[in-house]
Write a protein that holds these residues in place. Structure first.
Motif, PDB file in Angstrom:
ATOM      1  N   VAL A  12      -5.252  45.088 -57.853  1.00  0.00           N
ATOM      2  CA  VAL A  12      -6.547  44.610 -57.383  1.00  0.00           C
ATOM      3  C   VAL A  12      -7.605  45.684 -57.632  1.00  0.00           C
ATOM      4  CG1 VAL A  12      -7.822  43.711 -55.398  1.00  0.00           C
ATOM      5  CG2 VAL A  12      -5.361  43.286 -55.592  1.00  0.00           C
ATOM      6  N   GLY A  13      -8.762  45.268 -58.121  1.00  0.00           N
ATOM      7  CA  GLY A  13      -9.852  46.206 -58.352  1.00  0.00           C
ATOM      8  C   GLY A  13     -11.190  45.558 -58.104  1.00  0.00           C
ATOM      9  N   PRO A  36       5.715  43.201 -67.146  1.00  0.00           N
ATOM     10  CA  PRO A  36       6.189  41.852 -67.491  1.00  0.00           C
ATOM     11  C   PRO A  36       5.416  40.784 -66.725  1.00  0.00           C
ATOM     12  CG  PRO A  36       8.042  43.323 -67.097  1.00  0.00           C
ATOM     13  CD  PRO A  36       6.811  44.071 -66.676  1.00  0.00           C
ATOM     14  N   PRO A  37       4.997  39.708 -67.387  1.00  0.00           N
ATOM     15  CA  PRO A  37       4.161  38.702 -66.727  1.00  0.00           C
ATOM     16  C   PRO A  37       4.853  37.942 -65.610  1.00  0.00           C
ATOM     17  CG  PRO A  37       4.829  37.972 -68.918  1.00  0.00           C
ATOM     18  CD  PRO A  37       5.227  39.406 -68.806  1.00  0.00           C
ATOM     19  N   ASP A  38       6.191  38.032 -65.522  1.00  0.00           N
ATOM     20  CA  ASP A  38       6.881  37.336 -64.442  1.00  0.00           C
ATOM     21  C   ASP A  38       6.912  38.152 -63.154  1.00  0.00           C
ATOM     22  OD1 ASP A  38       8.615  39.285 -65.333  1.00  0.00           O
ATOM     23  OD2 ASP A  38      10.402  38.011 -65.288  1.00  0.00           O
ATOM     24  N   ARG A  39       6.256  39.344 -63.145  1.00  0.00           N
ATOM     25  CA  ARG A  39       6.180  40.111 -61.902  1.00  0.00           C
ATOM     26  C   ARG A  39       4.924  40.967 -61.800  1.00  0.00           C
ATOM     27  NH1 ARG A  39       8.904  45.052 -63.421  1.00  0.00           N
ATOM     28  NH2 ARG A  39      10.361  44.730 -65.136  1.00  0.00           N
ATOM     29  N   VAL A  40       3.820  40.439 -62.355  1.00  0.00           N
ATOM     30  CA  VAL A  40       2.536  41.111 -62.172  1.00  0.00           C
ATOM     31  C   VAL A  40       1.431  40.063 -62.155  1.00  0.00           C
ATOM     32  CG1 VAL A  40       2.094  41.473 -64.652  1.00  0.00           C
ATOM     33  CG2 VAL A  40       1.050  43.007 -62.957  1.00  0.00           C
ATOM     34  N   ARG A  41       0.422  40.297 -61.329  1.00  0.00           N
ATOM     35  CA  ARG A  41      -0.802  39.523 -61.342  1.00  0.00           C
ATOM     36  C   ARG A  41      -1.956  40.488 -61.064  1.00  0.00           C
ATOM     37  NH1 ARG A  41       1.797  36.530 -63.646  1.00  0.00           N
ATOM     38  NH2 ARG A  41       2.021  34.265 -63.447  1.00  0.00           N
ATOM     39  N   GLY A  42      -3.128  40.172 -61.641  1.00  0.00           N
ATOM     40  CA  GLY A  42      -4.303  41.012 -61.476  1.00  0.00           C
ATOM     41  C   GLY A  42      -5.454  40.245 -60.857  1.00  0.00           C
ATOM     42  N   LEU A  43      -6.279  40.961 -60.114  1.00  0.00           N
ATOM     43  CA  LEU A  43      -7.426  40.366 -59.423  1.00  0.00           C
ATOM     44  C   LEU A  43      -8.560  41.392 -59.421  1.00  0.00           C
ATOM     45  CD1 LEU A  43      -8.714  38.172 -57.565  1.00  0.00           C
ATOM     46  CD2 LEU A  43      -7.597  39.319 -55.637  1.00  0.00           C
ATOM     47  N   ILE A  44      -9.717  41.019 -60.007  1.00  0.00           N
ATOM     48  CA  ILE A  44     -10.881  41.903 -60.013  1.00  0.00           C
ATOM     49  C   ILE A  44     -12.085  41.118 -59.525  1.00  0.00           C
ATOM     50  CG2 ILE A  44     -12.305  43.499 -61.329  1.00  0.00           C
ATOM     51  CD1 ILE A  44     -10.155  43.687 -63.417  1.00  0.00           C
ATOM     52  N   PRO A  92       3.324  32.562 -55.990  1.00  0.00           N
ATOM     53  CA  PRO A  92       2.163  33.403 -56.313  1.00  0.00           C
ATOM     54  C   PRO A  92       1.953  33.576 -57.807  1.00  0.00           C
ATOM     55  CG  PRO A  92       3.997  34.779 -55.674  1.00  0.00           C
ATOM     56  CD  PRO A  92       4.446  33.358 -55.450  1.00  0.00           C
ATOM     57  N   LEU A  93       2.966  33.213 -58.615  1.00  0.00           N
ATOM     58  CA  LEU A  93       2.832  33.350 -60.064  1.00  0.00           C
ATOM     59  C   LEU A  93       2.220  32.112 -60.705  1.00  0.00           C
ATOM     60  CD1 LEU A  93       6.232  35.093 -60.902  1.00  0.00           C
ATOM     61  CD2 LEU A  93       4.008  36.151 -60.478  1.00  0.00           C
ATOM     62  N   SER A  94       1.863  31.105 -59.898  1.00  0.00           N
ATOM     63  CA  SER A  94       1.238  29.903 -60.453  1.00  0.00           C
ATOM     64  C   SER A  94      -0.224  30.133 -60.811  1.00  0.00           C
ATOM     65  CB  SER A  94       1.348  28.751 -59.455  1.00  0.00           C
ATOM     66  OG  SER A  94       0.633  29.045 -58.261  1.00  0.00           O
ATOM     67  N   VAL A  95      -0.822  31.204 -60.302  1.00  0.00           N
ATOM     68  CA  VAL A  95      -2.215  31.514 -60.628  1.00  0.00           C
ATOM     69  C   VAL A  95      -2.251  32.218 -61.983  1.00  0.00           C
ATOM     70  CG1 VAL A  95      -2.795  31.705 -58.190  1.00  0.00           C
ATOM     71  CG2 VAL A  95      -2.166  33.766 -59.460  1.00  0.00           C
ATOM     72  N   PRO A  96      -3.420  32.275 -62.639  1.00  0.00           N
ATOM     73  CA  PRO A  96      -3.505  32.982 -63.927  1.00  0.00           C
ATOM     74  C   PRO A  96      -3.079  34.440 -63.807  1.00  0.00           C
ATOM     75  CG  PRO A  96      -5.465  31.645 -63.563  1.00  0.00           C
ATOM     76  CD  PRO A  96      -4.685  31.618 -62.274  1.00  0.00           C
ATOM     77  N   LEU A  97      -2.630  34.985 -64.930  1.00  0.00           N
ATOM     78  CA  LEU A  97      -2.202  36.383 -64.954  1.00  0.00           C
ATOM     79  C   LEU A  97      -3.304  37.298 -64.423  1.00  0.00           C
ATOM     80  CD1 LEU A  97       0.000  38.455 -66.024  1.00  0.00           C
ATOM     81  CD2 LEU A  97      -1.498  38.661 -68.032  1.00  0.00           C
ATOM     82  N   LEU A  98      -4.541  37.015 -64.798  1.00  0.00           N
ATOM     83  CA  LEU A  98      -5.681  37.813 -64.351  1.00  0.00           C
ATOM     84  C   LEU A  98      -6.773  36.880 -63.846  1.00  0.00           C
ATOM     85  CD1 LEU A  98      -7.246  40.536 -64.152  1.00  0.00           C
ATOM     86  CD2 LEU A  98      -8.076  40.081 -66.479  1.00  0.00           C
ATOM     87  N   ARG A  99      -7.197  37.096 -62.604  1.00  0.00           N
ATOM     88  CA  ARG A  99      -8.347  36.393 -62.055  1.00  0.00           C
ATOM     89  C   ARG A  99      -9.497  37.394 -61.935  1.00  0.00           C
ATOM     90  NH1 ARG A  99      -5.558  34.246 -56.714  1.00  0.00           N
ATOM     91  NH2 ARG A  99      -4.369  36.155 -57.129  1.00  0.00           N
ATOM     92  N   SER A 100     -10.630  37.058 -62.546  1.00  0.00           N
ATOM     93  CA  SER A 100     -11.773  37.970 -62.586  1.00  0.00           C
ATOM     94  C   SER A 100     -13.033  37.243 -62.168  1.00  0.00           C
ATOM     95  CB  SER A 100     -11.975  38.536 -63.999  1.00  0.00           C
ATOM     96  OG  SER A 100     -10.829  39.202 -64.466  1.00  0.00           O
TER      97      SER A 100
END
Length: 664
Positions: free
Chosen positions: A239-240, A258-266, A305-313
């Protein structure tokens, strides 16, 4: 903000000591749900004093997590707060070692299922990643907020290979003041606190006196985290905020894990947890968002929680320049991968004849805080004065243009001196001429060949230099102008190089600004709940008869052509806790420079701290004064620390060091 008072579980809390293999014990506060079943544990591990400095913030989230069925634990790092031992260097491996031990200790508690999550902001976010890189078996998930990953263009101690006066020297002074604070006798015992304090003070040293020499390739600390991405096994929610200097870390994490265990939010936030409703907003239901993460990885719940996009900005709409924004309007967008298929690099060629760039040394006084935290003077004001000190190139915006990612500049420069810096600022210029800083970047010219290489410029030669600006999400509206400002100085963000007053010549032909242009399409499926927290601690701020000093003050001595920037630091004032503890903290940073002399740069930082319990009685004081100057060869730092128990001077020491200017 919704203050929640009813939870699925009733809770309790207790303080405990966590034993380490060397016999040191770390002070912990544990909030737990009242249940006969074991629960997962969540750890927030910091050096910032859980019984006073972070107590109000801790109260907002740890009881909230406990009320939702977690043992939420706040632990002070070694030598800080009420923990035993002595403080180490800022990014000492000892702190990571201790963090791994705390994770294992929590997993072994009879009230724990054996599964542990770890979260934190800034230092806490970085060390959550560092502990995760050790891959302790119980650690299953991490939420890291505003972390650095210790790259030369990302850590506070470097800016594109240069030394920041604020990030290095003011931060060193603040850390000395923090590390010198005593344990609290109300928690460690009236017969023990003084002995613990004296041992702590005997080991005290400014970090500028213990760190390596300033090198282009030294990210301050023996290990970063980028090279350790491959060893991280825990699921990471990164998160940033666009107004935090470390937001680029989020992009690197979603790109490399790996995309199956990371998500980003800015989001648009400064250096704060996104639920805290501090400017700039909008705040979000961040605790609910993290609960969804914890429930999936620590309780095997189908929260998906992995149903959301890899990165939400958050792509911010254009806004007029201001030093604080309660809320910045904008649009949430989702990316299935990073780099994103929705982002295309677009080149903007610079035009014109060669331009000499010889910026006044005070260029940068309108930069704002490197680490804004929601105060009234944290963000950059109108950039028109900074633009006047820079070489500027403009591009008409004929249709709304969304930018998402890291802009890049490729500049063709000729320099007559072997050392220098180049700074690029990207601004949004409204029809009325107001100039809003969008993002910026810097490069030490000796670092132009990449990290790990210090190559002086051959005087008189011409080269292309390429560097990235900090990532941003921003929408330039039609009718505005995109302005690129290029300067050879940026004080006090960057300590000026000797000889840099000569500047350089920029040749527009062959120079390019590259923007990561995103498709103009928001994602209406990205939504968040209302921010909520548990009941506040009830800390009050006592009234004072003195007028508070300005948070940020710029002064000019016209005759001497000297500029001085004064910045308030610390919490300011006296905070009274419910248990009677009174905490007073005043800090002031002063940065001085002459318009045409880079060797006149001077940084000074003072701290005055009082911890007082009238009922014991206990009255401890810490005062520090730190000064840094330079010549062509060295940085010269002087630090003084005075500590008192009542009127008795317990400790008084002065340090002085000359550090060779190997590069920055």
């Amino acid at each position: 903000m919704h203050i929640r008072t009813s939870f699925p579980y009733e809770t309790t809390h207790e303080d405990a000591l966590v034993p380490l293999p060397d016999g040191t014990r770390l002070y912990a506060r544990i909030w737990r749900p009242l249940t006969g079943e074991p629960v997962p544990a969540l750890l927030e591990y910091l050096p910032y004093r859980l019984t006073d400095w972070t107590a109000p913030r801790d109260q907002q989230r740890h009881p909230w997590y406990a009320g939702h069925g977690y043992a939420s634990v706040r632990v002070d790092a070694r030598g800080h707060g009420n923990s035993e031992g002595v403080p180490g260097d800022e990014h000492a491996e000892t702190d990571t070692d201790d963090g791994v031990e705390v994770v294992s200790w929590l997993a072994a508690r009879p009230w724990c299922t054996g599964r542990v999550g770890m979260f934190g902001i800034a230092w806490g976010g970085l060390h959550s990643l560092r502990v995760a890189a050790r891959a302790p078996a119980p650690l299953k998930a991490v939420v890291t907020v505003c972390p650095s990953d210790d790259l030369p263009d990302n850590d506070a101690h470097h800016a594109g290979g240069s030394v920041p006066a604020v990030g290095t020297y003011a931060r060193s002074a603040a850390r000395l003041a923090f590390a010198a604070r005593p344990p609290d006798p109300a928690h460690v015992g009236e017969g023990m606190w003084r002995d613990m304090w004296e041992k702590r003070l005997a080991a005290a040293a400014p970090s500028t006196h213990t760190r390596p020499e300033h090198r282009t390739d030294d990210p301050y600390g023996p290990h970063g985290t980028r090279e350790e991405y491959g060893t991280v096994r825990a699921a990471v929610l990164a998160v940033g905020g666009w107004h935090d200097p470390h937001r680029d870390t989020v992009l690197r994490l979603v790109r490399n894990l790996p995309p199956d265990r990371v998500r980003g939010l800015i989001g648009p936030w400064s250096r704060q947890y996104p639920d805290r409703d501090l400017p700039p907003g909008p705040a979000i239901g961040f605790l609910q968002e993290t609960l969804r993460w914890w429930d999936h990885w620590l309780k095997d719940k189908e929260t998906d929680p992995l149903s959301v996009p890899l990165l939400r900005s958050y792509v911010m709409d254009a806004h007029p320049p201001a030093t604080v924004y309660p809320r910045i309007p904008g649009h949430w967008v989702g990316e299935p991968a990073w780099p994103s298929p929705s982002v295309t690099p677009v080149a903007y060629a610079l035009q014109g004849t060669p331009v000499p760039v010889r910026s006044p040394q005070h260029t940068g006084v309108d930069a704002g805080r490197p680490f804004p935290f929601g105060d009234d003077a944290g963000l950059p004001p109108d950039q028109r004065e900074e633009d006047a000190r820079s070489a500027c190139f403009e591009f008409e915006v004929t249709e709304e243009t969304w930018v998402l990612g890291r802009p890049r500049v490729n500049l063709r420069l000729t320099s007559a001196v072997p050392r220098g810096q180049v700074i690029a600022r990207l601004c949004d210029v409204a029809p009325d001429g107001a100039s809003t800083l969008v993002t910026r970047g810097a490069l030490n010219l000796s670092a132009r060949r990449g990290p790990g290489r210090t190559v002086p410029w051959t005087p008189g030669s011409t080269e292309h230099v390429v560097f990235d600006l900090n990532a941003i999400g921003y929408a330039f509206p039609a009718g505005h102008r995109i302005r690129l400002g290029v300067s050879s100085a940026y004080w006090p963000w960057i300590w000026p190089e000797p000889g840099s007053e000569a500047g350089f010549t920029l040749e527009p032909i062959g120079s390019v600004l590259e923007l990561p242009v995103r498709t103009r399409e928001s994602d209406p499926s990205i939504t968040f709940g209302e921010p909520e927290e548990s009941e506040p601690l009830g800390v009050t701020v006592s009234a004072t008869l003195d007028e508070p000093p300005p948070q940020r003050l710029v002064l000019r001595d016209v005759a001497a052509e000297t500029w001085r920037l004064e910045v308030a630091s610390g919490q300011g004032g006296t905070r009274v806790h419910p248990d009677g503890l009174e905490c007073t903290e005043e800090g002031r940073e002063t940065y001085t420079i002459e318009t045409s002399d880079p060797l006149s740069a001077r940084a000074r930082s003072t701290w005055s701290i009082r911890l007082h319990r009238p009922d014991l009685p206990w009255d401890a004081r810490v005062e520090t004064t730190s000064t840094t100057t330079c010549d062509a060869r060295d940085f010269v730092t002087t630090d003084e620390l005075v500590c008192k128990d009542g009127d008795e001077v317990v400790f008084h020491r002065t340090w002085e060091k000359r550090t060779p200017r190997t590069s920055g």
